[in-house]
Design a protein around this motif. Sequence first.
Motif, PDB file in Angstrom:
ATOM      1  N   ILE A 211     -15.303  20.100   2.865  1.00 46.24           N
ATOM      2  CA  ILE A 211     -14.451  20.187   4.058  1.00 46.24           C
ATOM      3  C   ILE A 211     -15.291  19.988   5.315  1.00 46.24           C
ATOM      4  O   ILE A 211     -14.912  19.261   6.238  1.00 46.24           O
ATOM      5  CB  ILE A 211     -13.721  21.541   4.087  1.00 46.24           C
ATOM      6  CG1 ILE A 211     -12.760  21.671   2.909  1.00 46.24           C
ATOM      7  CG2 ILE A 211     -12.972  21.705   5.407  1.00 46.24           C
ATOM      8  CD1 ILE A 211     -11.673  20.641   2.887  1.00 46.24           C
ATOM      9  N   GLY A 212     -16.458  20.644   5.356  1.00 45.75           N
ATOM     10  CA  GLY A 212     -17.338  20.492   6.516  1.00 45.75           C
ATOM     11  C   GLY A 212     -17.785  19.049   6.691  1.00 45.75           C
ATOM     12  O   GLY A 212     -17.793  18.520   7.804  1.00 45.75           O
TER      13      GLY A 212
ATOM     14  N   TRP B  76     -17.512  24.028  10.947  1.00 45.93           N
ATOM     15  CA  TRP B  76     -17.755  25.359  10.377  1.00 45.93           C
ATOM     16  C   TRP B  76     -16.506  26.226  10.499  1.00 45.93           C
ATOM     17  O   TRP B  76     -16.149  26.951   9.581  1.00 45.93           O
ATOM     18  CB  TRP B  76     -18.933  26.003  11.108  1.00 45.93           C
ATOM     19  CG  TRP B  76     -19.221  27.403  10.642  1.00 45.93           C
ATOM     20  CD1 TRP B  76     -19.921  27.776   9.537  1.00 45.93           C
ATOM     21  CD2 TRP B  76     -18.791  28.606  11.281  1.00 45.93           C
ATOM     22  NE1 TRP B  76     -19.972  29.141   9.437  1.00 45.93           N
ATOM     23  CE2 TRP B  76     -19.280  29.684  10.488  1.00 45.93           C
ATOM     24  CE3 TRP B  76     -18.058  28.882  12.420  1.00 45.93           C
ATOM     25  CZ2 TRP B  76     -19.052  31.011  10.824  1.00 45.93           C
ATOM     26  CZ3 TRP B  76     -17.825  30.198  12.752  1.00 45.93           C
ATOM     27  CH2 TRP B  76     -18.317  31.249  11.956  1.00 45.93           C
TER      28      TRP B  76
ATOM     29  N   SER C  59     -13.465  25.176  10.516  1.00 42.30           N
ATOM     30  CA  SER C  59     -12.478  24.695   9.543  1.00 42.30           C
ATOM     31  C   SER C  59     -12.744  25.245   8.154  1.00 42.30           C
ATOM     32  O   SER C  59     -11.809  25.544   7.391  1.00 42.30           O
ATOM     33  CB  SER C  59     -12.480  23.165   9.496  1.00 42.30           C
ATOM     34  OG  SER C  59     -12.042  22.623  10.725  1.00 42.30           O
ATOM     35  N   THR C  60     -14.015  25.401   7.806  1.00 36.62           N
ATOM     36  CA  THR C  60     -14.341  25.912   6.471  1.00 36.62           C
ATOM     37  C   THR C  60     -14.047  27.393   6.347  1.00 36.62           C
ATOM     38  O   THR C  60     -13.985  27.920   5.225  1.00 36.62           O
ATOM     39  CB  THR C  60     -15.825  25.670   6.155  1.00 36.62           C
ATOM     40  OG1 THR C  60     -16.641  26.385   7.096  1.00 36.62           O
ATOM     41  CG2 THR C  60     -16.163  24.189   6.222  1.00 36.62           C
ATOM     42  N   ARG C  61     -13.873  28.090   7.483  1.00 37.67           N
ATOM     43  CA  ARG C  61     -13.600  29.535   7.448  1.00 37.67           C
ATOM     44  C   ARG C  61     -12.091  29.832   7.307  1.00 37.67           C
ATOM     45  O   ARG C  61     -11.696  30.974   7.179  1.00 37.67           O
ATOM     46  CB  ARG C  61     -14.101  30.203   8.730  1.00 37.67           C
ATOM     47  CG  ARG C  61     -15.589  30.085   9.028  1.00 37.67           C
ATOM     48  CD  ARG C  61     -16.428  30.820   8.008  1.00 37.67           C
ATOM     49  NE  ARG C  61     -16.920  29.892   6.976  1.00 37.67           N
ATOM     50  CZ  ARG C  61     -17.559  30.270   5.879  1.00 37.67           C
ATOM     51  NH1 ARG C  61     -17.759  31.550   5.632  1.00 37.67           N
ATOM     52  NH2 ARG C  61     -17.978  29.388   4.999  1.00 37.67           N
TER      53      ARG C  61
ATOM     54  N   ILE D  37      -8.300  22.737   0.217  1.00 36.56           N
ATOM     55  CA  ILE D  37      -8.953  23.932  -0.337  1.00 36.56           C
ATOM     56  C   ILE D  37      -8.130  24.478  -1.489  1.00 36.56           C
ATOM     57  O   ILE D  37      -8.670  24.901  -2.526  1.00 36.56           O
ATOM     58  CB  ILE D  37      -9.129  24.994   0.771  1.00 36.56           C
ATOM     59  CG1 ILE D  37     -10.132  24.486   1.828  1.00 36.56           C
ATOM     60  CG2 ILE D  37      -9.617  26.304   0.179  1.00 36.56           C
ATOM     61  CD1 ILE D  37     -10.300  25.440   2.992  1.00 36.56           C
TER      62      ILE D  37
ATOM     63  N   THR E 150     -14.401  22.128  -2.024  1.00 37.08           N
ATOM     64  CA  THR E 150     -15.389  23.117  -1.611  1.00 37.08           C
ATOM     65  C   THR E 150     -15.477  23.150  -0.086  1.00 37.08           C
ATOM     66  O   THR E 150     -15.072  22.209   0.606  1.00 37.08           O
ATOM     67  CB  THR E 150     -16.772  22.778  -2.164  1.00 37.08           C
ATOM     68  OG1 THR E 150     -17.205  21.518  -1.620  1.00 37.08           O
ATOM     69  CG2 THR E 150     -16.722  22.675  -3.689  1.00 37.08           C
ATOM     70  N   ARG E 151     -16.014  24.273   0.430  1.00 33.28           N
ATOM     71  CA  ARG E 151     -16.167  24.379   1.872  1.00 33.28           C
ATOM     72  C   ARG E 151     -17.153  23.331   2.394  1.00 33.28           C
ATOM     73  O   ARG E 151     -17.020  22.843   3.511  1.00 33.28           O
ATOM     74  CB  ARG E 151     -16.623  25.786   2.247  1.00 33.28           C
ATOM     75  CG  ARG E 151     -15.598  26.857   1.874  1.00 33.28           C
ATOM     76  CD  ARG E 151     -15.990  28.217   2.433  1.00 33.28           C
ATOM     77  NE  ARG E 151     -15.068  29.250   1.984  1.00 33.28           N
ATOM     78  CZ  ARG E 151     -13.909  29.512   2.570  1.00 33.28           C
ATOM     79  NH1 ARG E 151     -13.523  28.796   3.608  1.00 33.28           N
ATOM     80  NH2 ARG E 151     -13.122  30.470   2.101  1.00 33.28           N
TER      81      ARG E 151
END
Length: 825
Positions: A746-747, A811, A813-815, A737, A742-743
């Motif tokens: 990553i997802g 999800w 992990s993206t947060r 990141i 991008t998130r």
Amino acid sequence: MARKEFSCFVSLESLYSDLRQACRQIGKAPVFAATAALVLAVGFGVSIAIFTIVRNVLFATLPYNEPHQLIQIVSRWPKTGDQNGWSAPARDALDWKSSVPAFQDLAIYHYNLVNLTGSGQVESIYGLRITANLWPMLGVRPQLGNWFSPEHDYPGNTHVVVLSDDLWRRRFHSDPKIVGKTIHLDGEGYEVVAVMPRGFNFPLKLGTSAQLPTDQMQFWTPLGSDPAKEQRGAPSAGVVARLKPGITLNTAQAQIENACALLAREYPETNRDLSARAYSLRDQTVRQVNSPLLALLAATSLILLLACANIASLLLARGELYAGELAVRMALGGSAWRVARLPMFQGFLLCCFGFMLGVPVAMASVRFLLHLAPVDVPRLANTNIDFNAVLFAAALALGSGVLIGGLNALQVLRRSPRDVLSDASRTNSGRPHTRLRSSLVVSQVALAVVLIGSAGLMLRTFINLLSTDTGYQARGVFYGVTVLPRVRYPAFEQRQLFYKQVLDRLRATPGIEFAAVSTGFPYVGQYDDAKAQSAELARNSNDSGISADFNAVSAGYLEAIGIRLLRGRLVAETDTANTPKVVVIDENLAKTLWPSQNPIGQLINTDDPTKPIWRQVVGVVAPARNQSIDLVARPGVYVPLSQTNAYVNFIVLKTSAAPREAARLLKDVVAGVDADQGVFFVQSLPDLIDGTIATRRFLFVVLVFFAAAALVLSTLGIYGLISFIAASRTREVGVRIALGATRGSIGRLIVSDGVRLTLLGVCAGVAILAIVGRLLSSLLFGVRAFDAAAIGLAIVILGITTTLAALVPAWRSTRVEPMVALRAE
């Protein structure tokens, strides 16, 4: 000097210390421990329940002397592939007894329905008429009295009876002096000579799909007829034989076929194309439920493997939490065996907890399965969790403990302390060591594919069976079983008068649309087999005729059960003994006998070819499945009852009344005509049809339950592994990141791990399902063993659930904030 790290000689104090530590480790995570124990309890409980049922029904020894020597012989027609379910010609059986060297003895029996009177309310009871040598052949001694002797086998000397323990207790209040007393069957006195032991029954499986009040034979009387005077070639009796010691079933089968071939040459009019098939009595008893129960046993094994793989996967994840601690112990000189005992004991402890909870789960499962299972499964009602079942449960727990604990210990043994400590020092910057856990998850997905796919195959089968056109309009149709005793109704005219009075009263009752009587009824197994000949076939001496189901019916029968008329007319009240003989046939028989002609007006014979009785075809009806829904409709013949001297077995109603009301009405009407005549039982035609698919429905429901459990376990496995991978890659995610990922990417990175594992599991599962489908082929109907729809259903369901399971940790992990992730250890 032996290497210390592989020494297996340990003290009890050391074992006790490791066991206490394992308990403390499990106690630190009570939610995990409870969840694992419950998962294993369900796996153990269901496995114990299915094992107990299979053992009691399929593998328990028959309750007779030397049961492996007992066989049942049934008629078969090799030319057409037809086979009788339970009977063979009694006259032919006498010849087999003397001409087949493999036989030590041979006995004959007939089912017999009588009215028990003189000791309270009239009761119709089911029993057998048997040759006296059946008793020593089975080798079961009575609890009171003695068997009747061969001198009672012949007409005029048959008024003796052996009672079942159930009838003795229920109707005669366990009278210890019952032997020598007289009871009344069909108005005649019978001397009680014996009472059989509690639990004794013969036969254990009845040749009918009807849901009888009980499968327990209530009495046994002498045969009462001379088989030598019975018609050849007509399957009418049960035939049981005992093989000589050392004789195999294959040897006996070859000798029986030779004997049948000799009879066919000597009596071509009756025995042409007729042969016989021998089954071990055990196989004949459980033949219809053998494949379904073995399929359930296999499915249960898969569920238990899934549960073990799931718990092993969870323990492997927890093992990462204290991997460093174990590595330090090994680095400081602890033996590999000593260090590995801790995770191994954790697996054993969880299996012990699962075992303790699994036994009550098994008891509840048995009760549930007994309620769900078809009522005609032999010996099922006597199933219970006994000491052998508990021993089996203990063995399951031990084996599962070895599997789970061994996998858990393997994780410790396969990595050196240096590697573990080195990985810890890198603050989880790379991919974690998940190969073993990934393999377990892949296996869970594969097993889930097998179970869901198998449930899909049974779902397709069940839908096809329900949508099959039986040939009947079953709604509102009921049948009652009643047989008039020959003593009180010796003449055909007397029986006709009785049934006329019954039908007149029924037809005059509001709500009764049709009322009729017949000698046979669908799926109950009472149809006579007839050889239908046209005039052309009769001229051809090499053809004995077309095998067909023969049913003598009164006017209104075909209308009552809703068989469609295609040509001509149905049986009418005007078809009497004084009018020309007529017959209604089905379309299959019409096309076979007269493929390019109009069958109406043609002549047909269904009686003895040497003494033909020609009947004119007046109607053609649609084919109807008489034997089973999944069997092609056999040719059918319907003749007016008044133009025969046949015995009526069934009273048929079509009414809008509720089942209880219909049963009460029929019994009241019969009792109103003759107070000493009972009705054995009343059942609706929809319930009877439903009973023919009860075994498949039972298998389908249980497989759906197993498939749902497999789906949950495999989804949890994917979720747990992906959550572990995501947590282990937190620092990597932070770096990505920070570098601009991008998130969404990553997802996708995290979800891809779950998708990859799912695809591997699906591929393995489809390959296994291809094999399992062939094993289930005997239970399928209208669907191929390797069915694209069932496989697609399994893939779609698993794909959706496992993807959703992987999305949750992805999800999360993206947060994660980059700075938080970079500081993660």
